[in-house]
Design a protein around this motif. Structure first.
Motif, PDB file in Angstrom:
ATOM      1  N   ASN A   1       5.117   9.271  16.276  1.00 15.81           N
ATOM      2  CA  ASN A   1       3.879   9.293  17.064  1.00 15.81           C
ATOM      3  C   ASN A   1       2.714   9.209  16.087  1.00 15.81           C
ATOM      4  N   GLU A   2       1.509   9.202  16.646  1.00 15.95           N
ATOM      5  CA  GLU A   2       0.329   8.982  15.798  1.00 15.95           C
ATOM      6  C   GLU A   2       0.220   9.991  14.673  1.00 15.95           C
ATOM      7  N   VAL A   3       0.536  11.225  15.008  1.00 17.61           N
ATOM      8  CA  VAL A   3       0.417  12.274  13.983  1.00 17.61           C
ATOM      9  C   VAL A   3       1.411  12.040  12.862  1.00 17.61           C
ATOM     10  N   ASN A   4       2.646  11.825  13.252  1.00 18.48           N
ATOM     11  CA  ASN A   4       3.688  11.624  12.244  1.00 18.48           C
ATOM     12  C   ASN A   4       3.452  10.369  11.429  1.00 18.48           C
ATOM     13  N   GLU A   5       3.018   9.342  12.133  1.00 19.00           N
ATOM     14  CA  GLU A   5       2.772   8.080  11.426  1.00 19.00           C
ATOM     15  C   GLU A   5       1.687   8.268  10.375  1.00 19.00           C
ATOM     16  N   ALA A   6       0.648   8.960  10.743  1.00 17.51           N
ATOM     17  CA  ALA A   6      -0.448   9.187   9.789  1.00 17.51           C
ATOM     18  C   ALA A   6       0.054   9.970   8.585  1.00 17.51           C
ATOM     19  N   ALA A   7       0.964  10.920   8.837  1.00 14.03           N
ATOM     20  CA  ALA A   7       1.504  11.728   7.742  1.00 14.03           C
ATOM     21  C   ALA A   7       2.366  10.884   6.814  1.00 14.03           C
ATOM     22  N   LEU A   8       2.987   9.888   7.401  1.00 14.99           N
ATOM     23  CA  LEU A   8       3.884   9.030   6.620  1.00 14.99           C
ATOM     24  C   LEU A   8       3.122   8.029   5.756  1.00 14.99           C
ATOM     25  N   LEU A   9       1.935   7.695   6.212  1.00 12.64           N
ATOM     26  CA  LEU A   9       1.205   6.578   5.602  1.00 12.64           C
ATOM     27  C   LEU A   9       1.048   6.651   4.081  1.00 12.64           C
ATOM     28  N   PRO A  10       0.624   7.786   3.514  1.00  8.85           N
ATOM     29  CA  PRO A  10       0.437   7.810   2.056  1.00  8.85           C
ATOM     30  C   PRO A  10       1.708   7.401   1.302  1.00  8.85           C
ATOM     31  N   SER A  11       2.866   7.873   1.776  1.00 10.53           N
ATOM     32  CA  SER A  11       4.116   7.507   1.100  1.00 10.53           C
ATOM     33  C   SER A  11       4.382   6.010   1.224  1.00 10.53           C
ATOM     34  N   LEU A  12       4.075   5.472   2.404  1.00 10.72           N
ATOM     35  CA  LEU A  12       4.315   4.041   2.596  1.00 10.72           C
ATOM     36  C   LEU A  12       3.415   3.226   1.679  1.00 10.72           C
ATOM     37  N   LYS A  13       2.184   3.680   1.539  1.00  9.75           N
ATOM     38  CA  LYS A  13       1.261   2.955   0.673  1.00  9.75           C
ATOM     39  C   LYS A  13       1.722   3.055  -0.778  1.00  9.75           C
ATOM     40  N   TRP A  14       2.199   4.222  -1.119  1.00  9.02           N
ATOM     41  CA  TRP A  14       2.714   4.424  -2.479  1.00  9.02           C
ATOM     42  C   TRP A  14       3.865   3.460  -2.745  1.00  9.02           C
ATOM     43  N   LEU A  15       4.780   3.356  -1.769  1.00  5.19           N
ATOM     44  CA  LEU A  15       5.937   2.478  -1.923  1.00  5.19           C
ATOM     45  C   LEU A  15       5.504   1.018  -2.050  1.00  5.19           C
ATOM     46  N   ASP A  16       4.543   0.653  -1.226  1.00  7.80           N
ATOM     47  CA  ASP A  16       3.986  -0.691  -1.257  1.00  7.80           C
ATOM     48  C   ASP A  16       3.474  -1.051  -2.647  1.00  7.80           C
ATOM     49  N   ALA A  17       2.724  -0.080  -3.220  1.00  7.53           N
ATOM     50  CA  ALA A  17       2.144  -0.311  -4.542  1.00  7.53           C
ATOM     51  C   ALA A  17       3.250  -0.471  -5.576  1.00  7.53           C
ATOM     52  N   LYS A  18       4.293   0.316  -5.401  1.00  8.04           N
ATOM     53  CA  LYS A  18       5.417   0.231  -6.333  1.00  8.04           C
ATOM     54  C   LYS A  18       6.063  -1.152  -6.296  1.00  8.04           C
ATOM     55  N   VAL A  19       6.221  -1.663  -5.075  1.00  9.37           N
ATOM     56  CA  VAL A  19       6.847  -2.984  -4.927  1.00  9.37           C
ATOM     57  C   VAL A  19       5.956  -4.045  -5.557  1.00  9.37           C
TER      58      VAL A  19
END
Lengths: 350, 807
Positions: B442-460
């Motif tokens: 949900n919106e809350v969980n997704e927002a919490a996940l975002l920093p990790s996803l961005k971090w992973l993106d940068a790694k790739v």
């Protein structure tokens, strides 16, 4: 008048007699060359072997250069167990290189690969012949037990071999097995200059019984006859000099026991003689790969058998020159035959 | 109509389909990437050293990498440079000694090195060659070494009849030995001895060679690596002289001490094939035992706790411990994680069947033991990178869906100072745990996940720096972060969204998983397949909206960034197709109006004449084969034209009910023709395969594409509205054809144990079912007197079989 009649009668008698004589010895004596196959992977000088070659006036030695089989990946044909020369061949002996081709590779090789293979074979053979101390060779022999399905590829390979520059138009001979001689329709006639008829391994090796699968005239008769006479090229004759122990368990074939010699079979502690050529293992004999009650059929080729074969074959051969090639040149094997016996065998081909 | 055609018409070519399915299953397998064939999140390169990379886990290769980590040439060159001193550079040594072409080497040998002439221009500044002549011993040795290259450094080629010059090698070896005995310079003397052993060895004089080693080399006081190479040769001699256990032991020593010969030693150890227990008996100390057990462990692709424990027991500080531990984790990923992960139907490289219970149990037991080991590793702190233990525990907990335990292990690492690579791995595991712990996205969980996803993106982004496409074979195998990202998005996030029935976000997740390389995104076939087959119009509308105006919420904004790769045309094409599948023809026409005409007219080539003409779906045929694509002079319908035609029919039916019957019939015909059995499947499907015939339903439009249920409904409607017996007979027959398609064709994959008997039984039932089509009774009873009925009986062998039975 009376003397004229006498002369006439005498003359006619001589004429008749001489014609009788000449009809009974209708043909000239054939020229028989005795040779041997050398089928080991290392060539070293051996006194026994050279003595036999000398005594039998053998001028040729048919030497296996290599087998050709697929490599580990199963995609490329490669030389397998090539011979290596630790000594040079004597000057008196001519070398005829023989290449054994595993039939299975012909099922999957393309024409392109066969073109390359022909060139590779010639290059390799040339190299090995040099190692043997010979400048060159006068005949190349190919040994392959081809079948109806590989016939097309095999014959193609033989044709390509003829064309290889490195062979310089030298004659090629091919081994011919009895079933190929008999079934010419299915097997076809290989495009070579000579054929070498393998008069051995004709019976059913794997069948339990007292037969001699190496050489038995009754078996030979099933294949030969007109076939031999009418074969469209000169034929050499290969005769066996080897022996082996064929092992059975519960009357089922389990293999050829390579480590058993005839002397071992006569060791009463190890084997019981049953009859004819059958022996039974008295105890477990792990060194030979046998268990108690396993049976062994000892097959060998006696001198009398050889001679009977020669007598049988001779009338079917029409060529003037016959190469009789014994398989094979090996100390232990040939020592069991006297020079006399081998000479007599050759003589029976005349 | 020939018998042959009749056979084709009504009898399903079970045999063809059966074999074709198997052939396609096997042929479409393709070659497996040995570095990316199971779902993995635990990177195998997390340790501080990569020196054991050749022994990382992959079931598909004997070695993970075939090249030695360290160059023997470099080592030797350095030794020479040090020995000669005076500014001699190792690079120069290496160039002269190893890198010259044959003619340059010979020219040097007969010229400069023989004291005749000067160095050629290309080598004028070579410090090694400059220094050599002033050291008489070295020069003499160098000349000797170069001279024997022609008989010793021989490349093996199958068809080269040339043999090793055993005679020459023997005499050269003896010459080397005698030179060694008259040489006082220790550096040179060692090398002469090595050459003596080597030349004798190559000439197959193994006993003599071994004697040289035993007499002169084994106790030679030196740090030089030449001693190690001599040891390797000696191990080979022992092997050839049949002292195999000793040989294996010596190879283990080479493995341990000489990384430039590690792979060589490993291969030889494995070829020798002796039991490690036998080799252990020869080990002198714990360190040697550790190596022997490690070699054992490296060559084991089955789950194996023993080697790991033993190596740790003998030498807890060794980096090999870490390699073995990571291997076990990777093995668990292949054997346990990949089959259990609730993958979407489009699982990557899905050669995996469901996890067998026995395998599951075995893996779980293994993890229990491994967990205990990791606990020991982490608490004892003997192993320098002991944090690896907790990471492994956290990850194993995640694999077994124990989020709480996983998080607890992660928390235990809070105050630990970890290496950068460990921290990266920790972040990945944290992302996995967080996602796993979410009840839903949900919106809350997704927002919490975002920093990790961005971090992973940068790694790739940081990782991928080559000119290649993510679709190239072997791409993901080279880039662990790209693979991690793909695995997360496509195997964890997308299925989770699908479970929540949020198809549009699942679509975004699929796309997000495809790597962006230098601003270029190439959607994988998995993503394309998902987008083409799993999206209803409602989902696509959302995607279109997002593309048109990027959403404000940071999470959605991030997840919709890759939509740039799709043109609006593509999306409207997708949308139109979805509407067609949903029978919403006006909406379909509207959407397809937005698509470029050229795109719309790209028809697939048909298998009759290999032309791409499209088809007229309104052509009604009794038989499915041969398909009539177009009437004479007719044109193929593209999706828009089809939608418009259907809209026209709908209007017509409404306006003029008297023509409703034929209207419905035509529509039914067209919809039947959009199935896999029809001539215009391309109107609702992007692909066609002969194995689609009677397959089980997977996609939402399979009701039309496989089962032809809507077509049947419309045929019945047409029948109901008509009073003409011939027409009604025709409708019934067409309905019968539809009904037939609703009987599932048995296939091998229905039976997880590939039970052929069960398949045969199922086929028998199928054969019965097609001959008992419910419409056959109706045809016989109600329309038995019509002319059409006669045609039908003539045409359909199943009908004939049915009639035979009922007589």
């Amino acid at each position: 008048m009376r003397s004229l009649q006498k002369t006439l009668v005498l003359y006619l008698t001589v004429l008749i007699l001489s014609s009788c004589l000449s009809s009974s010895c209708r043909r000239h004596d054939r020229l028989i060359n005795t040779s041997f196959y050398f089928w080991k992977t290392v060539y070293k000088t051996s006194k026994t072997e050279s003595d036999y070659l000398n005594h039998l006036h053998s001028r040729k030695l048919y030497m296996r250069i290599m087998d050709v089989d697929m490599d580990e990946s199963g995609s490329v044909p490669i030389p397998v167990s090539p011979i290596s020369f630790q000594a040079r061949l004597p000057d008196t002996v001519e070398m005829i290189p023989v290449v054994f081709i595993v039939n299975n590779i012909l099922k999957i090789t393309t024409h392109q690969q066969l073109d390359a293979l022909a060139a590779n074979i010639v290059r390799f053979v040339n190299g090995k012949v040099q190692h043997a101390g010979k400048a060159s060779f006068n005949e190349l022999q190919i040994d392959c037990d081809w079948t109806a399905s590989t016939r097309e590829n095999y014959f193609y390979l033989l044709e390509q071999l003829h064309k290889v520059k490195g062979l310089k138009g030298k004659p090629i001979s091919a081994t011919l097995r009895l079933h190929q001689l008999k079934n010419q329709k299915g097997s076809g006639i290989p495009p070579v200059n000579r054929a070498m008829l393998m008069c051995y391994n004709m019976g059913n090796l794997r069948k339990y019984g007292e037969q001699n699968s190496i050489l038995e005239i009754s078996e030979l008769k099933k294949y030969l006859g007109d076939n031999l006479t009418s074969y469209p090229m000169p034929i050499d004759i290969g005769l066996p000099l080897f022996s082996w122990a064929v092992a059975f368990r519960n009357k089922e074939y389990i293999g050829i026991a390579k480590r058993i010699s005839f002397d071992d079979l006569n060791n009463k502690n190890q084997f019981i003689f049953i009859k004819n050529n059958i022996y039974r293992a008295k105890t477990n004999l792990p060194d030979y790969g046998l268990k108690t009650n396993d049976e062994v059929r000892w097959e060998n080729v006696s001198a009398s058998n050889l001679q009977a074969t020669a007598t049988y074959l001779s009338p079917f051969i029409k060529a003037d020159t016959v190469n009789v090639i014994y398989f094979h040149l090996d100390d232990a094997t040939i020592k069991t035959y006297t020079y006399d016996n081998l000479q007599k065998t050759a003589h029976l081909f005349r | 109509m020939t018998t042959f055609k009749k056979l084709l018409i009504c009898s399903v070519s079970l045999i063809i389909c059966f074999f074709v399915e198997i052939a396609i299953d096997m042929a479409c397998g393709g070659e497996v990437d040995p570095y990316d064939y199971y779902i993995s999140f635990f990177h195998n390169n997390v340790q501080r050293t990569q020196e054991y990379e050749p022994f990382y886990f992959t079931s598909y290769k004997f070695l993970y990498d075939d090249d030695e980590r360290v160059s023997e040439a470099e080592i030797n060159s350095r030794e020479w440079a040090t020995y000669l001193g005076g500014g001699v550079k190792a690079a120069d040594v290496q160039k002269a000694m190893y890198r010259l072409k044959g003619n340059a080497d010979t020219a040097l040998y007969v010229g400069y090195l023989a004291g005749k002439g000067s160095l050629p221009d290309s080598l004028k500044n070579n410090t090694f060659l400059q220094a050599l002549p002033s050291n008489k011993s070295a020069l003499k040795y160098y000349q000797f070494a170069k001279r024997v290259e022609s008989i010793a450094n021989v490349r093996f080629e199958y068809w080269d009849p040339k043999e090793m010059d055993t005679e020459g090698l023997k005499s050269a070896g003896e010459e080397a030995l005698s030179n060694a005995n008259t040489e006082n310079d220790k550096f040179i003397k060692l090398r002469y001895l090595y050459q003596a052993q080597r030349l004798l060895h190559y000439g197959k004089n193994y006993e003599q060679a071994a004697n040289v080693y035993d007499k002169y080399l084994v106790n030679y006081k030196t740090d030089s690596h030449v001693k190690g190479w001599a040891l390797a040769l000696n191990a080979g001699e022992k092997r050839r002289l049949k002292d195999t256990i000793q040989a294996a032991y010596l190879f283990s020593k080479v493995f341990a001490q000489y990384p430039e010969r590690r792979i060589q030693a490993y291969r030889n150890y494995n070829y020798i094939n002796v039991k490690s227990s036998q080799v252990l008996a020869l080990a002198n100390n714990k360190s040697e035992k550790a190596v022997i057990m490690a070699i054992d462990g490296f060559s084991n692709s089955e789950l194996d706790n023993r080697s790991l424990k033993e190596v740790y027991h003998y030498e807890p500080t060794s980096d090999m411990v870490g390699v073995l531990l990571v291997r076990e984790i990777n093995k668990l990923e292949e054997y346990y994680l990949t089959p259990t992960l609730e993958g979407s139907p489009i699982l990557l490289n899905s050669y995996y069947n469901k996890l067998a219970d026995s395998t599951k149990l075995h893996a779980q037991n293994h993890m229990k033991q491994l967990n205990a080991f990791c606990e020991q590793l982490a608490s004892e702190k003997k192993y320098p990178e002991y944090g690896l233990g907790k990471l492994a525990q956290a990850y194993m907990a995640w694999m077994q869906k124990d989020t709480k335990a996983g998080q607890a292990y992660m928390d235990a690492l809070k105050d630990e100072k970890l290496s950068d690579k460990f921290n990266d791995q920790k972040q990945i595991i944290q992302l996995l745990l967080t996602a796993q712990g979410m009840q839903q996205y949900n919106e809350v969980n997704e927002a919490a996940l975002l920093p990790s996803l961005k971090w992973l993106d940068a790694k790739v982004a940081h990782e991928v720096n080559v000119n290649t496409s993510s679709r190239d074979w072997g791409f993901y195998g080279q880039y662990p972060f790209a693979a991690t990202a793909r695995n997360f998005y496509q195997n964890i996030m997308a299925p989770a969204y699908l479970k929540q029935r949020d198809t549009s976000k699942a679509a975004l997740a699929m796309l997000q998983g495809d790597a962006t390389i230098k601003k270029v995104i190439e959607p994988s076939y998995q993503t394309i397949g998902f987008w083409q087959n799993y999206l209803h119009s409602s989902a696509i509308n959302k995607l279109v909206a997002w593309k048109k105006s990027p959403p404000a919420t940071p999470y959605l904004n991030f997840m919709t960034k890759k939509l740039v790769i799709y043109k609006t045309d593509d999306l409207y094409g997708l949308l139109g197709t979805a509407y067609l599948r949903e029978h919403k023809y006006p909406e379909a026409a509207a959407a397809l109006n937005m698509v470029n005409e050229k795109e719309l007219n790209k028809f697939p080539t048909n298998f009759y004449d290999e032309k791409a003409t499209g088809a007229d779906p309104f052509i009604s045929q009794m038989a499915d084969y041969p398909k009539l694509l177009l009437k004479k002079g007719g044109k193929g319908y593209n999706k828009r034209q089809f939608a418009q035609a259907m809209v026209a029919y709908q209007k017509q039916i409404k306006a003029n009910p008297k023509t409703a019957a034929t209207g419905y019939f035509d529509m039914a015909t067209a919809i039947y023709n959009t199935s896999t059995y029809g001539n215009a499947w391309y109107l609702i499907s992007y692909d066609w395969s002969s194995t689609d015939y009677g397959r089980k339903s997977i996609y939402y439009y399979d009701a039309d594409y496989i089962k032809t249920t809507y077509a049947e409904k419309l045929f019945l409607q047409a029948r109901q509205l008509s009073t003409n017996a011939e027409f009604k007979a025709k409708c019934t027959f067409m309905a019968a054809k539809c009904k037939q398609k609703q009987i599932k064709l048995p296939s091998y994959s229905d039976f997880p144990d590939y039970n052929y008997t069960k398949l045969q039984d199922a086929e028998k039932l199928y054969d019965k079912a097609v001959r008992r089509n419910p419409y056959f009774t109706e045809l016989q009873k109600s329309y038995g007197k019509t002319a059409y009925y006669k045609l039908a009986v003539n045409d359909c062998s199943y009908l004939r079989d049915f009639l035979k039975r009922t007589r």
